[in-house]
Design a protein around this motif. Structure first.
Motif, PDB file in Angstrom:
ATOM      1  N   GLU A 135      56.653  59.595 119.429  1.00 34.42           N
ATOM      2  CA  GLU A 135      57.387  59.119 118.261  1.00 34.42           C
ATOM      3  C   GLU A 135      57.129  57.625 118.104  1.00 34.42           C
ATOM      4  N   THR A 136      56.840  57.209 116.888  1.00 35.68           N
ATOM      5  CA  THR A 136      56.504  55.803 116.684  1.00 35.68           C
ATOM      6  C   THR A 136      56.759  55.408 115.243  1.00 35.68           C
ATOM      7  N   VAL A 137      56.829  54.122 115.009  1.00 37.37           N
ATOM      8  CA  VAL A 137      56.912  53.554 113.665  1.00 37.37           C
ATOM      9  C   VAL A 137      55.709  52.631 113.506  1.00 37.37           C
ATOM     10  N   ARG A 147      50.972  45.558 105.939  1.00 38.44           N
ATOM     11  CA  ARG A 147      51.458  44.406 105.177  1.00 38.44           C
ATOM     12  C   ARG A 147      52.591  44.776 104.236  1.00 38.44           C
ATOM     13  N   ARG A 148      52.482  45.934 103.584  1.00 31.79           N
ATOM     14  CA  ARG A 148      53.482  46.324 102.585  1.00 31.79           C
ATOM     15  C   ARG A 148      54.321  47.530 102.973  1.00 31.79           C
ATOM     16  N   LEU A 149      53.901  48.252 104.009  1.00 35.16           N
ATOM     17  CA  LEU A 149      54.466  49.571 104.259  1.00 35.16           C
ATOM     18  C   LEU A 149      55.063  49.710 105.653  1.00 35.16           C
ATOM     19  N   VAL A 150      56.000  50.629 105.762  1.00 36.73           N
ATOM     20  CA  VAL A 150      56.516  51.094 107.053  1.00 36.73           C
ATOM     21  C   VAL A 150      56.327  52.602 107.074  1.00 36.73           C
ATOM     22  N   LEU A 151      55.655  53.114 108.108  1.00 35.07           N
ATOM     23  CA  LEU A 151      55.461  54.543 108.296  1.00 35.07           C
ATOM     24  C   LEU A 151      56.416  55.000 109.390  1.00 35.07           C
ATOM     25  N   ARG A 152      57.287  55.929 109.045  1.00 38.67           N
ATOM     26  CA  ARG A 152      58.325  56.382 109.986  1.00 38.67           C
ATOM     27  C   ARG A 152      58.559  57.871 109.804  1.00 38.67           C
ATOM     28  N   ALA A 153      59.378  58.438 110.679  1.00 40.85           N
ATOM     29  CA  ALA A 153      59.691  59.863 110.569  1.00 40.85           C
ATOM     30  C   ALA A 153      60.531  60.142 109.317  1.00 40.85           C
ATOM     31  N   PHE A 154      60.397  61.354 108.788  1.00 41.01           N
ATOM     32  CA  PHE A 154      61.218  61.778 107.663  1.00 41.01           C
ATOM     33  C   PHE A 154      62.656  62.007 108.121  1.00 41.01           C
ATOM     34  N   ILE A 175      55.921  57.434 104.124  1.00 38.91           N
ATOM     35  CA  ILE A 175      55.430  56.108 103.732  1.00 38.91           C
ATOM     36  C   ILE A 175      56.547  55.431 102.958  1.00 38.91           C
ATOM     37  N   THR A 176      57.028  54.293 103.444  1.00 39.69           N
ATOM     38  CA  THR A 176      58.121  53.605 102.760  1.00 39.69           C
ATOM     39  C   THR A 176      57.752  52.164 102.457  1.00 39.69           C
ATOM     40  N   ASP A 177      58.340  51.627 101.415  1.00 40.71           N
ATOM     41  CA  ASP A 177      58.139  50.234 101.048  1.00 40.71           C
ATOM     42  C   ASP A 177      58.854  49.341 102.053  1.00 40.71           C
ATOM     43  N   ALA A 178      58.128  48.359 102.591  1.00 38.75           N
ATOM     44  CA  ALA A 178      58.710  47.504 103.625  1.00 38.75           C
ATOM     45  C   ALA A 178      59.903  46.711 103.115  1.00 38.75           C
TER      46      ALA A 178
END
Length: 215
Positions: free
Chosen positions: A4-6, A10-17, A71-74
């Motif tokens: 499990e990781t995040v 530069r613009r994005l944060v990738l995390r679990a749903f 994919i989320t906006d930072a």
């Protein structure tokens, strides 16, 4: 399985749903453009979105098949799409990437940025030897994302895809560790070759070392 990781760019944060992504996931996966090339349920219901965000996406990591990221906006934290790995071959250290982008996030290079971020993590931190990307021959937008993310086109796989009841030809792209820029040296001073050999000799020891590096 993948840890499990995040992941961040530069613009994005990738995390679990999670539960908070259900409304935007439903809106994104109901969109006609998203539906065109992905084997999603039609219609895509609230129950489908709930199952994906709370169960299905997480089960793919638990099974070892891959890992899925929202994919989320930072800045705003809003969902911008999905990127993930599937059909992972742990012996050969090969995995396939897939993605979709929410209608409100298109046209800003989101898919390419998220794919590059995931590729760097897979091919350096996780010591994989190959990431594959497959897109229908008529899906020119996805092919453009692959090239923008640095993938190399290898050829056409005839009748290799299945979308909404029809067979489609797929264009195969790949990305190898040597294709990444800049340096391939991961944190901790271990070379990619040394880390890969360590993983093959003792996968459990390598997973323990990965946990220490990312804790």
């Amino acid at each position: 399985m993948f840890p499990e990781t995040v992941l961040r760019s530069r613009r994005l944060v990738l995390r679990a749903f999670g539960n908070g992504d259900i409304p935007d996931t439903r809106a994104s996966c109901s969109d006609p453009i998203t539906q065109r090339w992905l084997p999603l349920p039609r219609p895509y219901t609230l129950d489908d979105a709930t199952a994906w965000c709370t169960t299905t996406a997480h089960a793919m990591r638990d099974s070892g098949d891959g890992i899925q990221f929202a994919i989320t906006d930072a800045g705003t934290k809003r969902l911008m799409g999905q990127v993930g790995l599937k059909k992972t071959d742990w012996r050969a250290l090969v995995s396939e990437v897939g993605y979709w982008v929410s209608p409100w996030a298109r046209g800003h290079g989101i898919a390419a940025e998220a794919t590059r971020t995931l590729a760097h993590w897979l091919l350096t931190d996780q010591c994989f030897q190959r990431m594959e990307l497959r897109a229908a021959t008529e899906n020119t937008a996805s092919q453009a994302v692959a090239l923008k993310a640095g993938f190399h086109r290898e050829g056409t796989l005839r009748n290799a895809g299945f979308v909404h009841g029809a067979q489609v030809d797929l264009v195969l792209f790949s990305l190898l560790p040597g294709d990444l820029r800049p340096s391939l040296r991961p944190a901790g001073g271990h070379t990619l070759a040394a880390m890969t050999e360590e993983r093959r000799r003792d996968p459990a020891a390598q997973r323990r070392r990965d946990t220490r590096l990312h804790s």
